[in-house]
Design a protein around this motif. Structure first.
Motif, short mmCIF file in Angstrom:
data_model
loop_
_atom_site.label_atom_id
_atom_site.label_comp_id
_atom_site.label_asym_id
_atom_site.label_seq_id
_atom_site.Cartn_x
_atom_site.Cartn_y
_atom_site.Cartn_z
N VAL A 97 0.55 -18.39 5.16
CA VAL A 97 2.04 -17.06 4.96
C VAL A 97 2.39 -16.99 6.23
CG1 VAL A 97 1.75 -14.67 5.93
CG2 VAL A 97 0.00 -15.08 4.90
N PHE B 246 4.57 -13.03 7.95
CA PHE B 246 4.03 -12.53 9.04
C PHE B 246 5.11 -12.23 10.16
CE2 PHE B 246 1.58 -13.59 13.18
CZ PHE B 246 1.19 -12.48 13.47
N TRP C 56 -5.53 -11.25 4.32
CA TRP C 56 -4.48 -12.41 4.90
C TRP C 56 -3.79 -12.82 3.52
CZ3 TRP C 56 -1.08 -13.83 8.93
CH2 TRP C 56 -1.50 -12.55 10.33
N ILE D 102 5.28 -17.01 8.94
CA ILE D 102 5.18 -17.03 9.95
C ILE D 102 6.96 -16.57 10.71
CG2 ILE D 102 4.38 -16.74 12.70
CD1 ILE D 102 2.48 -18.56 11.72
N ALA E 158 -2.84 -16.57 10.23
CA ALA E 158 -2.21 -16.87 9.38
C ALA E 158 -1.12 -18.19 8.64
CB ALA E 158 0.13 -16.38 9.67
N SER F 183 2.81 -8.58 7.38
CA SER F 183 2.05 -8.21 8.46
C SER F 183 2.45 -8.44 9.67
CB SER F 183 0.56 -8.92 8.78
OG SER F 183 0.42 -10.57 8.68
N THR G 115 -3.14 -14.45 15.71
CA THR G 115 -2.67 -14.38 14.55
C THR G 115 -1.87 -15.02 13.84
OG1 THR G 115 -0.86 -13.17 15.78
CG2 THR G 115 -2.38 -11.72 15.30
#
Length: 466
Positions: free
Chosen positions: A94, A69, A63, A96, A89, A13, A85
């Motif tokens: 997730v 991300f 997600w 970053i 995440a 993403s 966002t």
């Protein structure tokens, strides 16, 4: 472009679809990733869709399927609060990251020995980045420059063992690059900045420290206490540290002695380069930039002669103490990038006889912090909304006129400087103000100054057109 092959076959993403965000998305797609991108600006979403990037509101995304991300550095990660966002995440575990992190992973995948110079600091990083890249190119090295200056980092040519990378890194970019590992990491200086995005000076400094902490060799300016402490801390941790100073003789490291750039080894000194007669590198602040560039270039294998040659041919950056023309003893200097008093101080400290063009949309504090430079100012030419307030600060300390427009200020300053018989006179645009009352941005303002100056009869342009 550098295809982001490290994410081949993975779902990623991405948020933030400005020019660099679109470049990053395309690099991921080129590398085989399945990208889903979004932006709060509908125009940016439409622009991305038009070039084949799949877009959808990430609020409705699954997600759990994302491997990473990728966040635009312009979007808040921590302060004043995390972007929505970021919260999504983190809630799904997730990782970053940003585009600098993608570059670092591709370099390690393709050519881990490719020389990589990463440069940060509160002030001077753009000039130091451009100067370092210029020295390398002048010496015939295959050189790529980008990051926070010029080209988005993923639009550079792919890593190869002999390809040199010079990358300017903002604090926002470093915050999104957990594995940043340059051959030479440069930290120039630290003063309070971007605290709205980092919360405290301690947090801001800790982010900057990551760049040099991950480097093979850390090159650190030690003229402020924050950087001096970082250098000491890294050295205690066993890291290779090279200290630089624009004002203090060092026992070990590189320092400026007037226009001479000196190396100290256990208290024994030798000259590595000099700045005498290099107009694009005037001033103590540029001595620091040159020291950092020289140290970094030595680290990646350049000879002293190559470095000196590169210093002498450096044209400078547009709108940053840029010499645009000369007529006899009168030099015209475009420092339009100086949008507040602190930014104007380096130029005012670099010349002895100044015909100063200042003003625009005023910033908090005005020009009172520049009072110590008033004796250098032969006359001031005030423009824009700040003119009344600036005239009150100048008072009887500096002769001034309210010129109103930049064109009138250039004309009058050039006339008065031509009559000055005391030596070199400098017509200096260093506004200490934003440009938005009369110009779209500082670049447009600087270009208007350049055109007005070079249109004066007898003025010889310096450095050609840009």
């Amino acid at each position: 472009m550098i295809p982001a092959a490290s994410f081949s076959g993975k779902r990623v993403s991405l948020f933030g679809l400005g020019d660099s965000g679109i470049a990053t998305a395309r690099a991921l797609i080129e590398g085989g990733a399945d990208v889903l991108a979004w932006d709060d600006n509908p125009d940016s979403v439409a622009k991305a869709g038009a070039v084949g990037i799949t877009t959808a509101d990430l609020r409705g995304a699954d997600w759990a399927r994302f491997s990473a991300f990728v966040l635009s550095p312009g979007v808040p990660l921590t302060h004043p609060k995390p972007h929505w966002t970021v919260e999504l995440a983190r809630g799904s575990g997730v990782e970053i990251i940003g585009d600098i992190e993608l570059f670092c992973r591709e370099r390690m995948l393709l050519a881990p020995a490719a020389p990589f110079i990463a440069i940060t600091g509160t002030n001077g990083k753009s000039t130091t980045t451009a100067l370092t890249a210029h020295i390398l190119k002048s010496a015939g090295r295959d050189t790529q420059m980008g990051g926070n200056i010029g080209r988005a980092v993923m639009t550079l040519d792919p890593p190869q063992p002999e390809r040199h990378y010079v990358v300017e890194c903002s604090s926002y970019q470093i915050d999104l690059a957990p594995s940043i590992n340059p051959t030479a990491g440069v930290l120039l200086n630290l003063t309070p900045d971007h605290l709205d995005r980092h919360g405290t000076m301690q947090h801001y400094a800790s982010i900057k420290e990551r760049l040099v902490a991950g480097s093979e060799t850390a090159i650190i300016g030690v003229d402020d206490s924050w950087c001096a402490q970082i250098a000491d801390r890294l050295e205690r941790a066993g890291r290779q540290v090279i200290r630089i100073s624009k004002r203090l003789p060092l026992t070990d490291g590189y320092f400026a002695d007037g226009t001479n750039l000196m190396e100290a080894v256990h208290g024994r000194y030798s000259r590595v380069a000099f700045l005498e007669g290099i107009g694009s590198l005037r001033g103590q602040h540029n001595a620091q930039n040159a020291l950092a560039a020289a140290a970094a270039c030595l680290k990646v294998g350049l000879e002293l002669g190559e470095i000196q040659s590169g210093l002498e041919s450096f044209p400078g950056l547009a709108h940053r103490m840029e010499q645009v023309g000369r007529k006899g003893h009168v030099l015209f200097v475009n420092d339009s990038k100086a949008t507040n008093a602190d930014a104007a101080a380096p130029a005012l400290s670099s010349f002895a006889r100044i015909y100063w063009i200042a003003g625009g949309l005023p910033k908090e504090g005005g020009i009172e912090p520049l009072r110590g430079f008033f004796p250098r100012i032969a006359k001031a030419y005030l423009i824009g909304e700040a003119a009344p307030a600036f005239s009150a600060t100048l008072g009887e300390a500096v002769p001034y006129e309210i010129s109103g427009t930049l064109a009138a200020a250039v004309e009058h300053a050039a006339r008065d400087a031509a009559r000055d018989s005391s030596g070199e006179a400098v017509v200096l645009l260093s506004p200490a103000c934003a440009s938005f009352d009369q110009f779209k941005n500082f670049e447009v303002r600087g270009e208007a100054f350049r055109q007005a100056a070079t249109a004066i009869d007898g003025v010889k342009p310096i450095g050609g057109t840009r």
